[in-house]
Design a protein around this motif. Sequence first.
Motif, PDB file in Angstrom:
ATOM      1  N   ILE A  95      -9.193  -6.685 -10.845  1.00  0.00           N
ATOM      2  CA  ILE A  95      -7.877  -6.113 -11.172  1.00  0.00           C
ATOM      3  C   ILE A  95      -7.090  -5.968  -9.856  1.00  0.00           C
ATOM      4  N   PRO A  96      -5.808  -6.395  -9.819  1.00  0.00           N
ATOM      5  CA  PRO A  96      -5.069  -6.358  -8.554  1.00  0.00           C
ATOM      6  C   PRO A  96      -4.806  -4.927  -8.056  1.00  0.00           C
ATOM      7  N   ARG A  97      -4.720  -4.800  -6.710  1.00  0.00           N
ATOM      8  CA  ARG A  97      -4.520  -3.519  -6.028  1.00  0.00           C
ATOM      9  C   ARG A  97      -3.283  -2.763  -6.554  1.00  0.00           C
ATOM     10  N   ARG A  98      -2.205  -3.518  -6.868  1.00  0.00           N
ATOM     11  CA  ARG A  98      -0.975  -2.813  -7.293  1.00  0.00           C
ATOM     12  C   ARG A  98      -1.164  -2.048  -8.609  1.00  0.00           C
ATOM     13  N   ARG A  99      -2.128  -2.480  -9.405  1.00  0.00           N
ATOM     14  CA  ARG A  99      -2.392  -1.769 -10.665  1.00  0.00           C
ATOM     15  C   ARG A  99      -2.939  -0.365 -10.381  1.00  0.00           C
ATOM     16  N   VAL A 100      -3.642  -0.222  -9.237  1.00  0.00           N
ATOM     17  CA  VAL A 100      -4.169   1.093  -8.866  1.00  0.00           C
ATOM     18  C   VAL A 100      -3.003   2.056  -8.655  1.00  0.00           C
ATOM     19  N   ASP A 101      -1.975   1.602  -7.929  1.00  0.00           N
ATOM     20  CA  ASP A 101      -0.801   2.464  -7.705  1.00  0.00           C
ATOM     21  C   ASP A 101      -0.112   2.797  -9.022  1.00  0.00           C
ATOM     22  N   GLU A 102      -0.053   1.789  -9.895  1.00  0.00           N
ATOM     23  CA  GLU A 102       0.604   2.012 -11.188  1.00  0.00           C
ATOM     24  C   GLU A 102      -0.087   3.109 -11.988  1.00  0.00           C
ATOM     25  N   VAL A 103      -1.441   3.016 -12.086  1.00  0.00           N
ATOM     26  CA  VAL A 103      -2.124   4.021 -12.928  1.00  0.00           C
ATOM     27  C   VAL A 103      -2.099   5.399 -12.274  1.00  0.00           C
TER      28      VAL A 103
END
Length: 309
Positions: A103-111
């Motif tokens: 899962i891409p790193r930017r998804r971490v910021d999103e969640v």
Amino acid sequence: MIEARAVSKRYGDKVAVDALTFTVKPGVVTGFLGPNGAGKSTTIRMIMGLDAPTSGSVTVNGKPYRKHPAPLHEVGALLEAKAVHTGRSAYNHLLALALSTGIPRRRVDEVIDLVGLHEVARKRVGGFSLGMGQRLGVAAALLGDPATLVLDEPVNGLDPQGILWIRTLLRGLAAEGRTVFVSSHLMSEMALTAEHLIVIGKGKLIADTSVEEFIRRASSRVVRVRTPEATRLRDLLTGPDVGVTSLAAGLLEVSGLDGAEIGRVACREAIPLEELTPVQASLEEAFMELTDDALEYRVTPAAQERSAS
Ligand SMILES: Nc1ncnc2c1ncn2[C@@H]1O[C@H](COP(=O)(O)OP(=O)(O)OP(=O)(O)O)[C@@H](O)[C@H]1O
């Protein structure tokens, strides 16, 4: 979509889940209810592929959990037992999960933003309150942007603000068209969160119905009637299943007839009515009534007295 077909789980002689068949549909929050020991966690573990059914099957989006090549994209779960590395920050915990599953790193910021943990994302998880821990658990469940979410007792131990947050989030996720399946033993909470209910007791299905219908089915028909001519009305309300109790002067509680039937009798006999109110069972009462025979450990009146003294 979650589909359980005659799924059973046995531990030795103990039947924890007994031939359960139900479907959890997308677009609404479905509450999964039952008294302690009813088999909710065992069912959820089977949905998540953590326990194998003794017989029957359970699928998520058409396949058993373990058959999905990228299960985190199909179903996200918040389970009771948390496996969090307490020395890590929330951000690093989620990043490790994301990177290990592509899962891409930017998804971490999103969640992190989605669950409102932005300000504490770099703090060690070990210092988190229960509410923050639950938010982190929900963030992990949402990482793969799954179509299906399964949450085991998500409001346990949360303060009112945290409960409101979970409730709003779950309803929002369902409104996006996701399947949201959430277990609880708190009826009152489910009344506010879920639209549909699956109720189990001693591993068996007790109800698979809308919240509204659940209350209606369990409510006995009781109507409160206020009239200055209570004695006369009382004598007129007769029938094989009709029961009339005097609550106070001029106040009756009638079972076995609905408001319209009582109103017709009063009108025919020119008895003035000052109040005619259907008394609805609360969801909690409805739950207790339906699951009463299914309580695994019943509290006897003697035990209740002992614990009260
Ligand atoms: N690993 C196990 N070995 C033996 N019995 C088990 C095991 N797991 C669960 N059980 C039993 O199966 C029954 C169902 O348990 P389960 O935890 O699924 O219920 P629950 O509805 O989630 O209850 P709670 O609300 O207390 O978590 C209980 O009687 C429990 O003792």
